[in-house]
Motif scaffolding. Structure first.
Motif, PDB file in Angstrom:
ATOM      1  N   SER A  73      17.234 -32.025 -14.413  1.00  0.00           N
ATOM      2  CA  SER A  73      17.519 -33.441 -14.641  1.00  0.00           C
ATOM      3  C   SER A  73      18.521 -33.960 -13.620  1.00  0.00           C
ATOM      4  CB  SER A  73      18.063 -33.643 -16.061  1.00  0.00           C
ATOM      5  OG  SER A  73      18.481 -34.980 -16.260  1.00  0.00           O
ATOM      6  N   VAL A 121      14.994 -35.674 -30.586  1.00  0.00           N
ATOM      7  CA  VAL A 121      14.610 -35.884 -29.191  1.00  0.00           C
ATOM      8  C   VAL A 121      14.279 -37.349 -28.941  1.00  0.00           C
ATOM      9  CG1 VAL A 121      12.898 -35.330 -27.421  1.00  0.00           C
ATOM     10  CG2 VAL A 121      13.789 -33.519 -28.902  1.00  0.00           C
ATOM     11  N   ALA A 122      13.553 -37.971 -29.881  1.00  0.00           N
ATOM     12  CA  ALA A 122      13.172 -39.378 -29.714  1.00  0.00           C
ATOM     13  C   ALA A 122      14.392 -40.290 -29.678  1.00  0.00           C
ATOM     14  CB  ALA A 122      12.235 -39.795 -30.847  1.00  0.00           C
ATOM     15  N   PHE A 125      16.273 -39.782 -26.490  1.00  0.00           N
ATOM     16  CA  PHE A 125      15.550 -40.375 -25.361  1.00  0.00           C
ATOM     17  C   PHE A 125      15.815 -41.870 -25.269  1.00  0.00           C
ATOM     18  CE2 PHE A 125      11.334 -41.864 -23.567  1.00  0.00           C
ATOM     19  CZ  PHE A 125      11.651 -41.508 -22.262  1.00  0.00           C
ATOM     20  N   SER A 128      19.297 -42.274 -23.937  1.00  0.00           N
ATOM     21  CA  SER A 128      19.346 -41.964 -22.506  1.00  0.00           C
ATOM     22  C   SER A 128      18.798 -43.106 -21.668  1.00  0.00           C
ATOM     23  CB  SER A 128      18.553 -40.683 -22.224  1.00  0.00           C
ATOM     24  OG  SER A 128      19.150 -39.563 -22.820  1.00  0.00           O
ATOM     25  N   CYS A 200       9.130 -29.682 -24.600  1.00  0.00           N
ATOM     26  CA  CYS A 200       9.681 -30.851 -23.888  1.00  0.00           C
ATOM     27  C   CYS A 200      10.167 -30.487 -22.486  1.00  0.00           C
ATOM     28  CB  CYS A 200      10.823 -31.459 -24.693  1.00  0.00           C
ATOM     29  SG  CYS A 200      10.339 -32.167 -26.270  1.00  0.00           S
ATOM     30  N   CYS A 204       8.240 -31.310 -18.752  1.00  0.00           N
ATOM     31  CA  CYS A 204       8.954 -32.191 -17.821  1.00  0.00           C
ATOM     32  C   CYS A 204       9.206 -31.502 -16.480  1.00  0.00           C
ATOM     33  CB  CYS A 204      10.279 -32.645 -18.422  1.00  0.00           C
ATOM     34  SG  CYS A 204      10.119 -33.832 -19.762  1.00  0.00           S
ATOM     35  N   LEU A 241      12.142 -41.512 -16.141  1.00  0.00           N
ATOM     36  CA  LEU A 241      11.627 -41.029 -17.429  1.00  0.00           C
ATOM     37  C   LEU A 241      11.824 -39.522 -17.572  1.00  0.00           C
ATOM     38  CD1 LEU A 241       8.312 -43.086 -17.727  1.00  0.00           C
ATOM     39  CD2 LEU A 241      10.468 -43.475 -18.928  1.00  0.00           C
ATOM     40  N   SER A 244      15.599 -38.635 -17.875  1.00  0.00           N
ATOM     41  CA  SER A 244      16.113 -39.085 -19.169  1.00  0.00           C
ATOM     42  C   SER A 244      15.613 -38.198 -20.298  1.00  0.00           C
ATOM     43  CB  SER A 244      15.702 -40.539 -19.431  1.00  0.00           C
ATOM     44  OG  SER A 244      16.270 -41.406 -18.486  1.00  0.00           O
ATOM     45  N   LEU A 245      14.337 -37.820 -20.264  1.00  0.00           N
ATOM     46  CA  LEU A 245      13.792 -36.964 -21.316  1.00  0.00           C
ATOM     47  C   LEU A 245      14.401 -35.571 -21.269  1.00  0.00           C
ATOM     48  CD1 LEU A 245      11.888 -36.678 -23.672  1.00  0.00           C
ATOM     49  CD2 LEU A 245      10.027 -36.173 -22.075  1.00  0.00           C
ATOM     50  N   ALA A 248      17.947 -35.925 -22.539  1.00  0.00           N
ATOM     51  CA  ALA A 248      17.880 -36.261 -23.958  1.00  0.00           C
ATOM     52  C   ALA A 248      17.574 -35.027 -24.800  1.00  0.00           C
ATOM     53  CB  ALA A 248      16.821 -37.330 -24.197  1.00  0.00           C
ATOM     54  N   THR A 249      16.650 -34.195 -24.333  1.00  0.00           N
ATOM     55  CA  THR A 249      16.306 -32.980 -25.069  1.00  0.00           C
ATOM     56  C   THR A 249      17.503 -32.043 -25.161  1.00  0.00           C
ATOM     57  OG1 THR A 249      14.019 -33.153 -24.284  1.00  0.00           O
ATOM     58  CG2 THR A 249      14.712 -31.036 -25.171  1.00  0.00           C
TER      59      THR A 249
END
Length: 333
Positions: A73, A121-122, A125, A128, A200, A204, A241, A244-245, A248-249
């Motif tokens: 990330s 996670v949602a 996200f 983030s 996740c 990614c 995206l 951020s994911l 976020a995870t």
């Protein structure tokens, strides 16, 4: 090419050794031979087997997966901003994820409901993306990366302050659930969480790896990337995206972890002497996994049975790296 393969192979060997060492480490000592026997048997009813399969192995795998994902990330953000001192923690993105996860946890716990792994996670996200949105807005007005970093730190402070506000008025039982997580920890990981984070993170990282060629073109400049037919706007959206994911995870499962995302890609770039995404994405993942796992070992063993937060340990070892990076950046400006 031999240098890249050699360094990556060495990092993988060190990571494998660190995994075995971490599994053996703890109040109940285990020998490597015993660990291999339990793993080969696929479990068992002994106390050592239960400790290995239910406590230590999920925690070790979580540190490896999340540490690697956080480092990738950071590399994606550094590619996006074209600067080596960009990272999810420094830019306040991890703090935004922390805020939304805390709000969601408090809201559901007040109503007697538990938040699922997918829900964490949602919500992380969304947080983030919101923090990243503020950073992007500021990046259009602030040209100096040093000022953008300061703005990111301020965004992080604002998110942390709002998080503390919600925690202050939460039920006492909810505060207990939030306390350890908000400091950053791999404690209490289970196989359900490991499965969710694996899906996740690995998806990614795989997506980022397939974007290596356009990312390499973007590193040469936007005009150069456009001349090769790269859709720069779509690439930048994809980088936002994915980064951020990933962050976020990590925040959803382990809380905020500081400076891994900014320091590890730089260290791997120095050791491999290249900035090629095709090399640095797997290199950053392995390097982040190794460093995070070793920091977690220090966090849980240095003052055992008291456990330090993972962010405290990573900050001690990686802040000097970030400081050197900023000084070198200042000299080249």
């Amino acid at each position: 090419m031999k240098r890249y393969v050699g360094i990556l192979s060495l990092a993988l060997i060190l990571l494998a050794g660190a995994v075995i060492f971490s599994i053996c480490l703890g109040s109940v000592s285990m020998s490597p031979g015993e660990v291999f026997r339990i793993l080969a048997a696929g479990g068992g009813k002994s106390t050592h087997a239960k400790i290995l399969w239910e406590i230590r192995l999920p925690r070790v795998l979580a540190a490896v997966i999340l540490g690697g994902g956080l480092s990738v990330s950071g590399f994606l953000l550094q590619t996006f901003f074209q600067n080596p001192i960009a990272g999810p923690y420094v830019l306040g993105i991890s703090s935004g994820a922390k805020l939304f996860v805390a709000m969601t946890m408090i809201f559901l716990l007040d109503r007697g409901m538990m938040i699922t792994s997918a829900g964490m996670v949602a919500s992380a996200f969304v947080g983030s993306l919101m923090a990243m949105g503020f950073v992007l807005i500021l990046s259009f007005r602030v040209k100096k990366m040093s000022m953008l970093v300061v703005c990111g730190i301020l965004i992080g402070y604002i998110c942390s302050a709002i998080t503390d506000f919600f925690v202050t008025f939460a039920e006492d039982s909810n505060i207990v659930n939030l306390h350890n997580w908000s400091k950053g920890t791999f404690s209490g990981m289970g196989w359900e969480q490991v499965g969710m984070m694996s899906i996740c993170i690995l998806l990614c990282v795989a997506a980022a790896f397939f974007l290596s060629k356009p990312m390499g073109a973007l590193q040469m400049g936007e005009a150069y990337a456009l001349s090769l037919g790269v859709s720069v706007k779509r690439l930048r959206v994809a980088l936002i995206l994915l980064s951020s994911l990933l962050s976020a995870t990590v925040t959803a499962f382990a809380g905020p972890i500081s400076f891994v995302g900014i320091a590890v890609p730089h260290l791997m770039k120095l050791s491999m002497k290249t900035a090629k995404p095709l090399v640095l994405i797997p290199g950053s993942f392995v390097g982040g996994a190794l460093l995070t796992l070793l920091c977690d070992d220090i966090a849980r063993s240095l003052f055992a049975p008291t456990e330090l937060s993972i962010s405290s340990v990573t900050a001690v070892f990686l802040v000097p790296v970030v400081m050197v990076m900023m000084i070198r950046r200042r000299r080249t400006e």
